[in-house]
Design an enzyme around this catalytic site. Structure first.
Site, PDB file in Angstrom:
ATOM      1  CG  ASP A  56      -2.069   0.939   1.121  1.00  0.00           C
ATOM      2  OD1 ASP A  56      -2.275   1.506   0.026  1.00  0.00           O
ATOM      3  OD2 ASP A  56      -2.770   1.130   2.123  1.00  0.00           O
ATOM      4  CG  ASN A 101      -7.481  -2.201  -6.113  1.00  0.00           C
ATOM      5  OD1 ASN A 101      -6.526  -2.944  -5.896  1.00  0.00           O
ATOM      6  ND2 ASN A 101      -7.816  -1.225  -5.274  1.00  0.00           N
TER       7      ASN A 101
HETATM    8  C1  FPP Z   1      -1.796   0.333  -3.359  1.00  0.00           C
HETATM    9  O1  FPP Z   1      -1.391   1.670  -3.424  1.00  0.00           O
HETATM   10  C2  FPP Z   1      -1.310  -0.417  -4.499  1.00  0.00           C
HETATM   11  C3  FPP Z   1      -2.069  -0.967  -5.476  1.00  0.00           C
HETATM   12  C4  FPP Z   1      -3.541  -0.837  -5.498  1.00  0.00           C
HETATM   13  C5  FPP Z   1      -1.474  -1.698  -6.611  1.00  0.00           C
HETATM   14  C6  FPP Z   1      -0.247  -2.498  -6.322  1.00  0.00           C
HETATM   15  C7  FPP Z   1       0.486  -2.658  -7.590  1.00  0.00           C
HETATM   16  C8  FPP Z   1       1.849  -2.627  -7.728  1.00  0.00           C
HETATM   17  C9  FPP Z   1       2.747  -2.549  -6.582  1.00  0.00           C
HETATM   18  C10 FPP Z   1       2.496  -2.626  -9.071  1.00  0.00           C
HETATM   19  C11 FPP Z   1       2.207  -3.745  -9.995  1.00  0.00           C
HETATM   20  C12 FPP Z   1       2.308  -5.097  -9.422  1.00  0.00           C
HETATM   21  C13 FPP Z   1       3.017  -6.124  -9.956  1.00  0.00           C
HETATM   22  C14 FPP Z   1       2.889  -7.488  -9.355  1.00  0.00           C
HETATM   23  C15 FPP Z   1       3.939  -5.936 -11.071  1.00  0.00           C
HETATM   24  P1  FPP Z   1      -2.502   2.794  -3.474  1.00  0.00           P
HETATM   25  O2  FPP Z   1      -2.665   3.200  -4.886  1.00  0.00           O
HETATM   26  O3  FPP Z   1      -3.717   2.335  -2.776  1.00  0.00           O
HETATM   27  O4  FPP Z   1      -1.795   3.942  -2.649  1.00  0.00           O
HETATM   28  P2  FPP Z   1      -2.501   5.075  -1.796  1.00  0.00           P
HETATM   29  O5  FPP Z   1      -3.275   4.373  -0.727  1.00  0.00           O
HETATM   30  O6  FPP Z   1      -1.336   5.838  -1.267  1.00  0.00           O
HETATM   31  O7  FPP Z   1      -3.341   5.860  -2.758  1.00  0.00           O
END
Ligand code: FPP
Length: 247
Positions: A18, A66
């Site tokens: 996250d 998501n």
């Molecule tokens: C949460 O951060 C992250 C995600 C919803 C996506 C996770 C994806 C990756 C790390 C990259 C791609 C994955 C692979 C396996 C190549 P957020 O967007 O919720 O952050 P925030 O809470 O700060 O807005």
């Protein structure tokens, strides 16, 4: 460098990655670039886990919830995954890592789904580590799916009601055959499970860190493992009972 005991490693680590969005905000760049940097942290974490001998690593890359994000962001996450698979499958092969997924992968874009199936197929015999990616995954959805399958199997005479117990139920989940996570890491200072591995985390040790996922390093992973190694896992028993079990 944080010291860890290599003889007492968690067998299965699960991570809620996250904070990509907040990382991007901190750097005054778009959210998508935050995810890109997050994908880099995925690469180093996978490599480290493989090097130190973790057997299962489950990463929460995309939840069912998501899908509700802005279309542009969903699109970007799909193409990041596509890019990751294109670039990394060879590396996974080289490192002896088997790729598996949990979640509704039928909902993924056809090209991503195709690449995933290929990557899963081509790494199926690798036995050094399992990299398990949660995609279009939701814990409650997984449990409902299992219940429906059991009801169907019961109708078809394949399972009797008396045979339904914790073990047989686990076999109906996406994670069938996998040990439950020993350690869950969540980054970015949020203290939630967010519909991740609800059944499987009954006795998982939880570790929360304020580090945002794109900043998560090998040292941060070692800190989480060191914290895990200090804990006494009692599984509902007393300390004394545990000591007796040891001898
Ligand atoms: C949460 O951060 C992250 C995600 C919803 C996506 C996770 C994806 C990756 C790390 C990259 C791609 C994955 C692979 C396996 C190549 P957020 O967007 O919720 O952050 P925030 O809470 O700060 O807005």
């Amino acid at each position: 460098m944080i010291k860890i005991d290599f003889n007492k490693l968690p067998q299965h680590i699960a991570i809620i990655m996250d904070g990509n969005g907040r990382w991007a905000k901190q750097h005054a760049i778009g959210r998508i670039r935050g995810h890109k940097k997050g994908a880099q942290a995925v690469r180093t974490t996978v490599k480290t886990c493989r090097e130190i001998g973790i057997k299962y690593l489950t990463l929460y890359a995309f939840s069912i919830e998501n899908w509700e994000r802005p279309a542009k962001e969903v699109e970007a996450l799909m193409s990041l995954l596509d890019e990751y698979l294109t670039k990394e499958t060879k590396q996974l092969q080289k490192q002896g890592i088997r790729l598996t997924t949990i979640g509704e992968i039928n909902r993924l874009h056809p090209s991503v789904k195709e690449k995933l199936l290929q990557a899963k197929e081509s790494t199926i015999n690798n036995d050094k580590m399992v990299l398990n990616i949660a995609l279009s995954y939701g814990g409650k959805d997984e449990i409902i799916r299992a219940v429906k399958k059991i009801i169907q199997d019961n109708k078809d005479g394949k399972i009797n009601i008396n045979e339904i117990n914790k073990e047989t139920f686990s076999n109906y989940l996406y994670t069938s055959g996998m040990p439950d996570p020993d350690l869950l890491i969540r980054t970015s200072g949020e203290y939630r499970i967010s519909n991740f591995l609800l059944w499987q985390m009954a006795y998982t040790e939880l570790y929360f860190t304020n580090v945002l996922w794109p900043d998560f390093t090998k040292d941060d992973l070692f800190k989480a493992i060191a914290s895990y190694q200090k804990r006494e896992r009692r599984f509902g028993l007393t300390s004394e009972q545990l000591k007796e079990k040891d001898y």
